[in-house]
Design a protein around this motif. Structure first.
Motif, PDB file in Angstrom:
ATOM      1  N   ALA A   1       7.276 -36.048   7.456  1.00 32.77           N
ATOM      2  CA  ALA A   1       8.505 -36.846   7.448  1.00 32.77           C
ATOM      3  C   ALA A   1       8.189 -38.311   7.741  1.00 32.77           C
ATOM      4  CB  ALA A   1       9.500 -36.309   8.468  1.00 32.77           C
ATOM      5  N   LEU A   2       7.257 -38.560   8.645  1.00 37.23           N
ATOM      6  CA  LEU A   2       6.848 -39.941   8.939  1.00 37.23           C
ATOM      7  C   LEU A   2       6.172 -40.582   7.728  1.00 37.23           C
ATOM      8  CD1 LEU A   2       5.438 -39.557  12.570  1.00 37.23           C
ATOM      9  CD2 LEU A   2       7.608 -40.609  11.876  1.00 37.23           C
ATOM     10  N   LEU A   3       5.335 -39.792   7.033  1.00 33.90           N
ATOM     11  CA  LEU A   3       4.707 -40.306   5.814  1.00 33.90           C
ATOM     12  C   LEU A   3       5.768 -40.649   4.770  1.00 33.90           C
ATOM     13  CD1 LEU A   3       1.545 -38.069   5.192  1.00 33.90           C
ATOM     14  CD2 LEU A   3       1.596 -40.529   5.568  1.00 33.90           C
ATOM     15  N   THR A   4       6.755 -39.766   4.627  1.00 34.33           N
ATOM     16  CA  THR A   4       7.829 -40.003   3.661  1.00 34.33           C
ATOM     17  C   THR A   4       8.621 -41.251   4.024  1.00 34.33           C
ATOM     18  OG1 THR A   4       8.005 -37.613   3.305  1.00 34.33           O
ATOM     19  CG2 THR A   4       9.834 -38.960   2.531  1.00 34.33           C
ATOM     20  N   TRP A   5       8.873 -41.438   5.313  1.00 34.04           N
ATOM     21  CA  TRP A   5       9.580 -42.637   5.784  1.00 34.04           C
ATOM     22  C   TRP A   5       8.811 -43.889   5.377  1.00 34.04           C
ATOM     23  CZ3 TRP A   5       7.930 -46.110   9.730  1.00 34.04           C
ATOM     24  CH2 TRP A   5       8.893 -47.035  10.150  1.00 34.04           C
ATOM     25  N   SER A   6       7.504 -43.875   5.584  1.00 29.43           N
ATOM     26  CA  SER A   6       6.677 -45.020   5.209  1.00 29.43           C
ATOM     27  C   SER A   6       6.712 -45.251   3.702  1.00 29.43           C
ATOM     28  CB  SER A   6       5.227 -44.785   5.677  1.00 29.43           C
ATOM     29  OG  SER A   6       4.377 -45.801   5.207  1.00 29.43           O
ATOM     30  N   THR A   7       6.685 -44.177   2.926  1.00 25.94           N
ATOM     31  CA  THR A   7       6.690 -44.292   1.466  1.00 25.94           C
ATOM     32  C   THR A   7       8.020 -44.847   0.966  1.00 25.94           C
ATOM     33  OG1 THR A   7       5.206 -42.381   1.377  1.00 25.94           O
ATOM     34  CG2 THR A   7       6.228 -43.060  -0.686  1.00 25.94           C
ATOM     35  N   PHE A   8       9.127 -44.401   1.576  1.00 29.15           N
ATOM     36  CA  PHE A   8      10.434 -44.953   1.227  1.00 29.15           C
ATOM     37  C   PHE A   8      10.474 -46.450   1.513  1.00 29.15           C
ATOM     38  CE2 PHE A   8      12.290 -40.827   0.585  1.00 29.15           C
ATOM     39  CZ  PHE A   8      13.479 -41.057  -0.094  1.00 29.15           C
ATOM     40  N   ASN A   9       9.931 -46.849   2.647  1.00 36.11           N
ATOM     41  CA  ASN A   9       9.944 -48.270   2.999  1.00 36.11           C
ATOM     42  C   ASN A   9       9.169 -49.104   1.987  1.00 36.11           C
ATOM     43  OD1 ASN A   9      11.389 -47.679   5.294  1.00 36.11           O
ATOM     44  ND2 ASN A   9       9.598 -47.661   6.633  1.00 36.11           N
ATOM     45  N   ALA A  10       7.964 -48.637   1.648  1.00 29.76           N
ATOM     46  CA  ALA A  10       7.113 -49.387   0.719  1.00 29.76           C
ATOM     47  C   ALA A  10       7.781 -49.527  -0.643  1.00 29.76           C
ATOM     48  CB  ALA A  10       5.750 -48.709   0.590  1.00 29.76           C
ATOM     49  N   MET A  11       8.276 -48.413  -1.178  1.00 32.55           N
ATOM     50  CA  MET A  11       8.930 -48.475  -2.479  1.00 32.55           C
ATOM     51  C   MET A  11      10.231 -49.252  -2.390  1.00 32.55           C
ATOM     52  SD  MET A  11       8.852 -47.915  -5.661  1.00 32.55           S
ATOM     53  CE  MET A  11       7.317 -46.988  -5.674  1.00 32.55           C
ATOM     54  N   GLY A  12      10.929 -49.131  -1.264  1.00 27.59           N
ATOM     55  CA  GLY A  12      12.188 -49.850  -1.098  1.00 27.59           C
ATOM     56  C   GLY A  12      12.012 -51.354  -1.160  1.00 27.59           C
ATOM     57  N   GLU A  13      10.939 -51.858  -0.590  1.00 26.28           N
ATOM     58  CA  GLU A  13      10.675 -53.303  -0.645  1.00 26.28           C
ATOM     59  C   GLU A  13      10.457 -53.753  -2.078  1.00 26.28           C
ATOM     60  OE1 GLU A  13       7.891 -55.127   1.938  1.00 26.28           O
ATOM     61  OE2 GLU A  13       8.477 -53.941   3.695  1.00 26.28           O
ATOM     62  N   MET A  14       9.686 -52.973  -2.844  1.00 26.81           N
ATOM     63  CA  MET A  14       9.387 -53.365  -4.220  1.00 26.81           C
ATOM     64  C   MET A  14      10.617 -53.249  -5.110  1.00 26.81           C
ATOM     65  SD  MET A  14       5.460 -52.036  -4.900  1.00 26.81           S
ATOM     66  CE  MET A  14       5.703 -50.326  -4.395  1.00 26.81           C
ATOM     67  N   VAL A  15      11.392 -52.179  -4.938  1.00 25.12           N
ATOM     68  CA  VAL A  15      12.589 -51.983  -5.763  1.00 25.12           C
ATOM     69  C   VAL A  15      13.644 -53.034  -5.443  1.00 25.12           C
ATOM     70  CG1 VAL A  15      14.530 -50.432  -6.206  1.00 25.12           C
ATOM     71  CG2 VAL A  15      12.208 -49.526  -6.157  1.00 25.12           C
ATOM     72  N   SER A  16      13.807 -53.365  -4.164  1.00 28.14           N
ATOM     73  CA  SER A  16      14.783 -54.394  -3.791  1.00 28.14           C
ATOM     74  C   SER A  16      14.373 -55.760  -4.337  1.00 28.14           C
ATOM     75  CB  SER A  16      14.915 -54.455  -2.262  1.00 28.14           C
ATOM     76  OG  SER A  16      15.366 -53.223  -1.747  1.00 28.14           O
ATOM     77  N   TRP A  17      13.090 -55.995  -4.408  1.00 31.11           N
ATOM     78  CA  TRP A  17      12.577 -57.254  -4.962  1.00 31.11           C
ATOM     79  C   TRP A  17      12.758 -57.311  -6.468  1.00 31.11           C
ATOM     80  CZ3 TRP A  17      10.662 -61.893  -3.469  1.00 31.11           C
ATOM     81  CH2 TRP A  17       9.903 -62.617  -4.405  1.00 31.11           C
ATOM     82  N   LEU A  18      12.482 -56.195  -7.159  1.00 26.76           N
ATOM     83  CA  LEU A  18      12.513 -56.186  -8.620  1.00 26.76           C
ATOM     84  C   LEU A  18      13.116 -54.871  -9.123  1.00 26.76           C
ATOM     85  CD1 LEU A  18      11.677 -57.823 -11.142  1.00 26.76           C
ATOM     86  CD2 LEU A  18       9.501 -56.591 -11.102  1.00 26.76           C
ATOM     87  N   PRO A  19      14.458 -54.751  -9.136  1.00 24.49           N
ATOM     88  CA  PRO A  19      15.116 -53.507  -9.572  1.00 24.49           C
ATOM     89  C   PRO A  19      15.253 -53.442 -11.093  1.00 24.49           C
ATOM     90  CG  PRO A  19      16.750 -55.064  -8.769  1.00 24.49           C
ATOM     91  CD  PRO A  19      15.418 -55.735  -8.610  1.00 24.49           C
ATOM     92  N   VAL A  20      14.223 -52.929 -11.748  1.00 23.36           N
ATOM     93  CA  VAL A  20      14.196 -52.912 -13.214  1.00 23.36           C
ATOM     94  C   VAL A  20      13.903 -51.508 -13.725  1.00 23.36           C
ATOM     95  CG1 VAL A  20      13.481 -55.311 -13.423  1.00 23.36           C
ATOM     96  CG2 VAL A  20      11.742 -53.522 -13.233  1.00 23.36           C
ATOM     97  N   ASP A  21      14.184 -51.308 -15.012  1.00 20.78           N
ATOM     98  CA  ASP A  21      13.813 -50.052 -15.670  1.00 20.78           C
ATOM     99  C   ASP A  21      12.308 -49.840 -15.556  1.00 20.78           C
ATOM    100  OD1 ASP A  21      16.373 -49.213 -16.807  1.00 20.78           O
ATOM    101  OD2 ASP A  21      16.202 -50.957 -18.110  1.00 20.78           O
ATOM    102  N   GLY A  22      11.930 -48.631 -15.231  1.00 19.69           N
ATOM    103  CA  GLY A  22      10.503 -48.316 -15.164  1.00 19.69           C
ATOM    104  C   GLY A  22       9.921 -48.401 -13.775  1.00 19.69           C
ATOM    105  N   ALA A  23      10.543 -49.174 -12.902  1.00 17.74           N
ATOM    106  CA  ALA A  23      10.183 -49.263 -11.482  1.00 17.74           C
ATOM    107  C   ALA A  23       8.685 -49.207 -11.246  1.00 17.74           C
ATOM    108  CB  ALA A  23      10.910 -48.175 -10.689  1.00 17.74           C
ATOM    109  N   PHE A  24       8.188 -48.101 -10.667  1.00 19.61           N
ATOM    110  CA  PHE A  24       6.812 -48.087 -10.188  1.00 19.61           C
ATOM    111  C   PHE A  24       5.767 -48.181 -11.295  1.00 19.61           C
ATOM    112  CE2 PHE A  24       8.548 -43.756 -10.152  1.00 19.61           C
ATOM    113  CZ  PHE A  24       7.710 -43.106 -11.027  1.00 19.61           C
ATOM    114  N   VAL A  25       6.109 -47.807 -12.529  1.00 20.09           N
ATOM    115  CA  VAL A  25       5.173 -48.016 -13.634  1.00 20.09           C
ATOM    116  C   VAL A  25       5.025 -49.510 -13.891  1.00 20.09           C
ATOM    117  CG1 VAL A  25       4.700 -47.570 -16.074  1.00 20.09           C
ATOM    118  CG2 VAL A  25       5.721 -45.775 -14.667  1.00 20.09           C
ATOM    119  N   VAL A  26       6.141 -50.218 -13.843  1.00 22.19           N
ATOM    120  CA  VAL A  26       6.121 -51.672 -14.008  1.00 22.19           C
ATOM    121  C   VAL A  26       5.339 -52.326 -12.867  1.00 22.19           C
ATOM    122  CG1 VAL A  26       7.561 -53.754 -14.030  1.00 22.19           C
ATOM    123  CG2 VAL A  26       8.295 -51.714 -15.280  1.00 22.19           C
TER     124      VAL A  26
END
Length: 546
Positions: free
Chosen positions: A85-110
């Motif tokens: 659960a702690l690992l998942t929390w960290s992963t949500f945070n990391a992806m959340g920063e990138m998605v909030s910065w650049l919310p586009v189609d394709g997300a993590f592939v982009v």
């Protein structure tokens, strides 16, 4: 309010100043694809919030946790899920920063393309699309197993045809219709897990037909930790370690939310709230959920590994059956069907959008870019075709197929989340190299850079050791080796092959295009939202859906 406007203006300035020189534009081809947005921003905050919860609460918790309990015991299961659960929390945070910065189609592939290179984008896109298409088949197999709890006279192929057709229809109907369907499906799932937690408390304090206040009896007898593969303390450690792959299958991650970024309304306002809230709900559901599993059933109960049909394999059903409660198993089974169906529906969406992201980046045939009513229709059809693998349940046991898929998909999720953190680390290093301050970032978690270093390390260790059982004397199996390491092999082969053929190289940090060559029309819907006037509206925005 002014701070938010200033932050948005700062981000716009960053977008204008990002180095997108001629040599880099080539890396983000095809330009016309990037600046012609075909999907529609129609998904509301409540859709995304419930998708994030729904995609991570499914058969992995309700059924798969029984096998994990048998291997690890209640203490090992609880400890393993808590750490994950702690690992998942960290992963949500990391992806959340990138998605909030650049919310586009394709997300993590982009993001992988922009912040690492094309080889990483191709490899993660391919792995994610294949992994989730197989996961759709896994959830369909789970639904067939659940239906088999009541009636095994009808061939599973009939149910597969009905389920796959319904998933195809809902995903092809448009993001708004899909979002509404998933929202109401998910309500049943949330009510189920909350009901099971309350039920467990009532039963453990004596509210059962036997009037037995058993409490944490099973933590003492047969014990908190089970021995797995070998005996004594080593066996107890291996039982605990085996929980992580199952948890990776059960928990899900931020990828479902990330892939809605290009179809979300007001993403720069909504996404930070989604990422900051959802993880706490998931931790409550999962950590308390597996605590309940360890309370209800002793880890040595043979029913946990009997391969029973449908809800008969659920530790919750096994627990209430042991206490002589009738009728409840059928009710749980009925709600579990909607849960697995809902989870499969959302994973279907994620797989189709990652295939679309591959096409945007030029890693898949261009016809996959075709949209109908804002839906990448050929991507949807492609995932549907892969999901037909679930017709194997017509000749093999549905639970057997589900177990096969769990091994492949759990390991695939671990590799995916490892790459998320590698991408994030370079994203942050590029921001720091280009002088981006915290005030210019829409949302961030303090010290996340260091959390991601630790998380990437732990994910890497778990990926490499997830098949440890086959390397212990007498445990070798070619099929198990393939199931345990298929995802890692697929990713490495795709990455290396692309590097050899295309020879892409990472840009210096100071030259990384932080906006990935996208224009504002790709990452903002430009809809001016009025502040809510009513108390209910303010409560909804601040505390409920965002």
């Amino acid at each position: 309010m002014n701070d938010k406007k200033d932050a948005k203006n700062n981000i716009a300035n960053v977008a204008d100043e990002c180095p997108v020189e001629h040599g880099q534009v080539k890396d983000f081809q095809i330009t016309s694809r990037y600046h012609t947005k075909s999907t529609r921003r129609v998904m509301r905050p409540r859709h995304i919030q419930m998708m994030a919860i729904s995609g991570a609460i499914g058969t992995g918790l309700f059924i798969g946790s029984g096998g994990a309990l048998a291997r690890a015991g209640p203490g090992g299961l609880f400890l393993g899920y808590s750490i994950y659960a702690l690992l998942t929390w960290s992963t949500f945070n990391a992806m959340g920063e990138m998605v909030s910065w650049l919310p586009v189609d394709g997300a993590f592939v982009v993001y992988a393309h922009a912040y690492l290179d094309e080889a990483w984008a191709f490899a993660i896109g391919l792995l994610y699309t294949v992994n989730n298409a197989l996961l759709v088949a896994s959830e369909i197999s789970a639904v067939c197993s659940l239906i088999g709890y009541w009636d095994q006279s009808i061939n599973n192929g009939v149910w597969v045809a009905i389920i796959t057709t319904s998933m195809l229809a809902l995903n092809a109907s448009g993001a708004r219709i899909y979002g509404e369907g998933e929202f109401y499906f998910s309500i049943f799932k949330v009510l189920l897990i909350l009901g099971l937690i309350v039920m467990t408390f009532i039963l453990m304090v004596g509210g059962n037909p036997k009037h037995w206040a058993f409490g944490f009896t099973f933590w003492n007898n047969p014990g908190s930790f089970a021995e797995y593969v070998v005996s004594r303390s080593t066996g107890r450690f291996l039982g605990f370690w085996s929980v992580f792959v199952q948890a990776a299958f059960a928990f899900g991650g931020p990828d479902f939310v990330a892939l809605t970024a290009g179809e979300a309304q007001s993403p720069r306002r909504v996404m930070p709230r989604v990422f900051s809230r959802v993880i706490y709900r998931l931790v409550i559901f999962y950590v308390l959920g597996v605590l309940c599993v360890g309370i209800l059933v002793p880890y040595d109960d043979p029913a946990l590994t009997s391969g029973a049909k449908g809800a008969g394999a659920s530790p919750f059903v096994i627990g209430v059956t042991r206490l002589g409660i009738s009728g409840l198993p059928s009710l749980i089974n009925a709600i579990l069907i909607t849960s697995a169906w809902s989870c499969g529906l959302e994973i279907f969406y994620a797989a189709s959008r990652s295939a679309y992201a591959m096409a945007i980046g030029g890693y898949a045939p261009s016809f996959l870019l075709t949209t109908w009513r804002g839906v990448p229709i050929y991507c949807v059809v492609g995932v549907w075709l892969v999901s037909l693998i679930s017709f194997m349940t017509a000749s093999h046991g549905a639970l057997t197929v589900f177990t096969w898929m769990t091994s492949i998909v759990g390991a695939g999720n671990l590799v995916t989340y490892f790459v998320f953190h590698i991408t994030y680390l370079r994203f942050r290093r590029a921001q720091m190299a280009q002088g981006i301050t915290d005030t210019q970032r829409p949302w961030f978690r303090r010290h996340q850079y260091y959390y991601s270093i630790v998380s990437a390390f732990l994910y890497g260790i778990i990926v490499l050791t997830n098949g440890f059982g086959i390397f212990i004397s007498g445990g070798w199996s070619i099929s198990n080796f393939i199931f345990d390491y298929f995802a890692l092999a697929l990713f490495v082969i795709a990455l290396v092959a692309f590097k050899i053929v295309k020879r892409p190289s990472m840009l210096p940090l100071a030259q990384v295009a932080l906006m990935a060559g996208r224009s504002p029309e790709n990452w903002e819907d430009e809809v001016a939202e009025p502040e809510p006037k009513t108390r209910a509206g303010r409560f909804n925005r601040r505390w409920l859906w965002g």
